[in-house]
Design a protein around this motif. Structure first.
Motif, PDB file in Angstrom:
ATOM      1  N   VAL A  30      11.227  14.034   0.030  1.00  0.00           N
ATOM      2  CA  VAL A  30      10.538  14.227  -1.248  1.00  0.00           C
ATOM      3  C   VAL A  30       9.083  14.609  -0.966  1.00  0.00           C
ATOM      4  O   VAL A  30       8.584  14.398   0.144  1.00  0.00           O
ATOM      5  N   PRO A  31       8.375  15.167  -1.948  1.00  0.00           N
ATOM      6  CA  PRO A  31       6.951  15.439  -1.770  1.00  0.00           C
ATOM      7  C   PRO A  31       6.174  14.151  -1.511  1.00  0.00           C
ATOM      8  O   PRO A  31       6.523  13.082  -2.018  1.00  0.00           O
ATOM      9  N   PHE A  32       5.091  14.265  -0.741  1.00  0.00           N
ATOM     10  CA  PHE A  32       4.324  13.070  -0.383  1.00  0.00           C
ATOM     11  C   PHE A  32       2.832  13.355  -0.386  1.00  0.00           C
ATOM     12  O   PHE A  32       2.388  14.505  -0.281  1.00  0.00           O
ATOM     13  N   LEU A  33       2.070  12.262  -0.475  1.00  0.00           N
ATOM     14  CA  LEU A  33       0.640  12.263  -0.206  1.00  0.00           C
ATOM     15  C   LEU A  33       0.407  11.308   0.952  1.00  0.00           C
ATOM     16  O   LEU A  33       0.801  10.140   0.896  1.00  0.00           O
ATOM     17  N   LEU A  34      -0.204  11.812   2.019  1.00  0.00           N
ATOM     18  CA  LEU A  34      -0.525  10.988   3.178  1.00  0.00           C
ATOM     19  C   LEU A  34      -2.033  10.876   3.267  1.00  0.00           C
ATOM     20  O   LEU A  34      -2.725  11.889   3.402  1.00  0.00           O
ATOM     21  N   ARG A  35      -2.539   9.653   3.205  1.00  0.00           N
ATOM     22  CA  ARG A  35      -3.977   9.441   3.237  1.00  0.00           C
ATOM     23  C   ARG A  35      -4.395   8.951   4.607  1.00  0.00           C
ATOM     24  O   ARG A  35      -4.014   7.858   5.036  1.00  0.00           O
ATOM     25  N   GLY A  36      -5.171   9.756   5.352  1.00  0.00           N
ATOM     26  CA  GLY A  36      -5.631   9.384   6.677  1.00  0.00           C
ATOM     27  C   GLY A  36      -5.617  10.569   7.610  1.00  0.00           C
ATOM     28  O   GLY A  36      -4.942  11.570   7.360  1.00  0.00           O
ATOM     29  N   GLU A  51      -2.636  13.917  -9.895  1.00  0.00           N
ATOM     30  CA  GLU A  51      -1.224  13.557 -10.010  1.00  0.00           C
ATOM     31  C   GLU A  51      -0.767  12.817  -8.760  1.00  0.00           C
ATOM     32  O   GLU A  51      -1.291  13.007  -7.665  1.00  0.00           O
ATOM     33  N   SER A  52       0.243  11.970  -8.910  1.00  0.00           N
ATOM     34  CA  SER A  52       0.804  11.221  -7.799  1.00  0.00           C
ATOM     35  C   SER A  52       1.888  12.049  -7.105  1.00  0.00           C
ATOM     36  O   SER A  52       2.011  13.257  -7.325  1.00  0.00           O
ATOM     37  N   ALA A  53       2.679  11.400  -6.259  1.00  0.00           N
ATOM     38  CA  ALA A  53       3.811  12.026  -5.575  1.00  0.00           C
ATOM     39  C   ALA A  53       4.894  10.961  -5.431  1.00  0.00           C
ATOM     40  O   ALA A  53       4.603   9.758  -5.471  1.00  0.00           O
ATOM     41  N   PRO A  54       6.138  11.373  -5.236  1.00  0.00           N
ATOM     42  CA  PRO A  54       7.206  10.376  -5.078  1.00  0.00           C
ATOM     43  C   PRO A  54       6.984   9.423  -3.911  1.00  0.00           C
ATOM     44  O   PRO A  54       7.381   8.261  -3.961  1.00  0.00           O
ATOM     45  N   LEU A  55       6.346   9.927  -2.833  1.00  0.00           N
ATOM     46  CA  LEU A  55       6.094   9.113  -1.650  1.00  0.00           C
ATOM     47  C   LEU A  55       4.595   9.060  -1.379  1.00  0.00           C
ATOM     48  O   LEU A  55       3.961  10.096  -1.197  1.00  0.00           O
ATOM     49  N   LEU A  56       4.031   7.852  -1.371  1.00  0.00           N
ATOM     50  CA  LEU A  56       2.626   7.639  -1.038  1.00  0.00           C
ATOM     51  C   LEU A  56       2.547   6.902   0.296  1.00  0.00           C
ATOM     52  O   LEU A  56       3.227   5.882   0.485  1.00  0.00           O
ATOM     53  N   ILE A  57       1.711   7.403   1.210  1.00  0.00           N
ATOM     54  CA  ILE A  57       1.610   6.812   2.541  1.00  0.00           C
ATOM     55  C   ILE A  57       0.144   6.555   2.866  1.00  0.00           C
ATOM     56  O   ILE A  57      -0.677   7.474   2.856  1.00  0.00           O
ATOM     57  N   ASN A  58      -0.175   5.316   3.175  1.00  0.00           N
ATOM     58  CA  ASN A  58      -1.530   4.966   3.593  1.00  0.00           C
ATOM     59  C   ASN A  58      -1.595   4.833   5.103  1.00  0.00           C
ATOM     60  O   ASN A  58      -0.908   4.007   5.703  1.00  0.00           O
ATOM     61  N   VAL A  59      -2.441   5.659   5.731  1.00  0.00           N
ATOM     62  CA  VAL A  59      -2.656   5.594   7.173  1.00  0.00           C
ATOM     63  C   VAL A  59      -4.166   5.470   7.420  1.00  0.00           C
ATOM     64  O   VAL A  59      -4.710   6.074   8.331  1.00  0.00           O
ATOM     65  N   THR A  60      -4.826   4.683   6.585  1.00  0.00           N
ATOM     66  CA  THR A  60      -6.252   4.392   6.726  1.00  0.00           C
ATOM     67  C   THR A  60      -6.418   2.888   6.901  1.00  0.00           C
ATOM     68  O   THR A  60      -5.471   2.130   6.734  1.00  0.00           O
ATOM     69  N   PRO A  61      -7.648   2.410   7.185  1.00  0.00           N
ATOM     70  CA  PRO A  61      -7.871   0.951   7.278  1.00  0.00           C
ATOM     71  C   PRO A  61      -7.936   0.257   5.920  1.00  0.00           C
ATOM     72  O   PRO A  61      -8.126  -0.968   5.875  1.00  0.00           O
ATOM     73  N   LEU A  62      -7.806   0.984   4.819  1.00  0.00           N
ATOM     74  CA  LEU A  62      -7.895   0.361   3.507  1.00  0.00           C
ATOM     75  C   LEU A  62      -6.799  -0.698   3.341  1.00  0.00           C
ATOM     76  O   LEU A  62      -5.615  -0.415   3.479  1.00  0.00           O
ATOM     77  N   GLY A  63      -7.219  -1.940   3.072  1.00  0.00           N
ATOM     78  CA  GLY A  63      -6.294  -3.052   2.961  1.00  0.00           C
ATOM     79  C   GLY A  63      -6.158  -3.870   4.220  1.00  0.00           C
ATOM     80  O   GLY A  63      -5.535  -4.932   4.223  1.00  0.00           O
ATOM     81  N   MET A  64      -6.757  -3.401   5.332  1.00  0.00           N
ATOM     82  CA  MET A  64      -6.677  -4.118   6.604  1.00  0.00           C
ATOM     83  C   MET A  64      -7.651  -5.292   6.614  1.00  0.00           C
ATOM     84  O   MET A  64      -8.700  -5.254   5.952  1.00  0.00           O
TER      85      MET A  64
END
Length: 279
Positions: free
Chosen positions: A122-128, A176-189
């Motif tokens: 599916v389409p995604f947004l990858l942050r990082g 707009e969002s995407a069906p798949l959101l992926i966090n690859v940053t330190p946010l939340g660490m």
């Protein structure tokens, strides 16, 4: 039964900016369960070159590499296995008689989870845009996820990943969002970013799957928000268990059975993570 620590005990270790206990607990639990004469310890360092020299000089069998050393370590080792060479990022060093080879087991873990937990690409947004982002982007591409955007303030790094793996880049999150959101940053660490939400609530509410690679803690604000909205969740705890399992196999030459893997994961990360590990 595991032998007592002695001169023949093999040492494995990890290097990261923010050492935790989860990796040590997982590896040592498996050593105990399988009766292996190994011990695992986590470290941080301000002198990466000296630390890598110590791996070689002290015959340390293996070393896990975490942020921010995954790319900086490459010039200090002797060879790259295909998984690390393809993405110029190392998360595992194996020492064979003083020859240090770099691997990337993050890629293996992420691809397994994508294929197990998402029915179709599916389409995604990858942050990082760091070393882990490269591993995730490569796994997405190889798992058939053809449509996605890399979100990174660092234009040079973000564009490089997007161009290498065939995705778009932009500096800021789209409206707009995407069906798949992926966090690859330190946010939340754990640390100064512990309370930060990797994606805004409206994006999380509109997604199907929330994937956070942060493993300290496993329950990040992003994961908690997605869980509250009944979204499909892939946590950093699952990534770290599967990538650590591949490291364990590289270091020892032994692949544990599912029961032992789950028990070690339960000890290191808790029941929820352990129960989500598939056979």
């Amino acid at each position: 039964m595991k032998p007592p620590i002695g001169r023949d005990t093999r040492l494995c270790m990890s290097l990261s900016a923010r050492p935790g206990n989860a990796g040590s607990r997982f590896h040592n639990a498996l050593y105990d369960r399988l009766g292996l004469d190994y011990i695992y310890k986590s470290f941080s360092t301000q002198d990466l070159a000296a630390a890598v020299g110590g791996i070689r000089a002290l015959d340390i069998r293996g070393c896990a590499i975490s942020m921010p050393f995954k790319e900086a370590v490459i010039p200090l080792i002797d060879a790259l296995e295909a998984s690390a060479r393809a993405i110029d990022s190392v998360n595992t060093i194996v020492n064979d008689g003083g020859r240090l080879t770099g691997y990337n087991t993050d890629y293996v873990a992420v691809r397994q989870l994508l294929e197990q937990r998402i029915e179709k690409p599916v389409p995604f947004l990858l942050r990082g845009s760091g070393g882990m982002a490269k591993a995730v982007a490569a796994a997405l591409r190889d798992a058939g996820f053809a449509e996605g955007r890399i979100i990174a303030r660092n234009e040079t790094a973000g564009r490089a990943i997007a161009d290498q793996y065939g995705y778009a880049w932009q500096a800021d999150l789209p409206p707009e969002s995407a069906p798949l959101l992926i966090n690859v940053t330190p946010l939340g660490m754990d640390g100064q970013d512990r309370d930060a939400l990797a994606f805004p609530p409206e994006h999380i509410a509109a997604c199907n799957t929330a994937f956070d690679v942060v493993a300290q803690p496993v329950e990040t604000p992003f994961i908690r928000a997605a869980r509250a909205g009944n979204r499909n969740i892939i946590s950093g705890g699952e990534v770290i268990v599967l990538q650590a399992l591949e490291q364990f196999v590289l270091y020892t030459g032994i692949r544990p059975d599912l029961k032992d893997i789950r028990e070690a994961a339960r000890y290191a990360h808790g029941a929820e993570v352990a129960d989500r590990i598939a056979g």
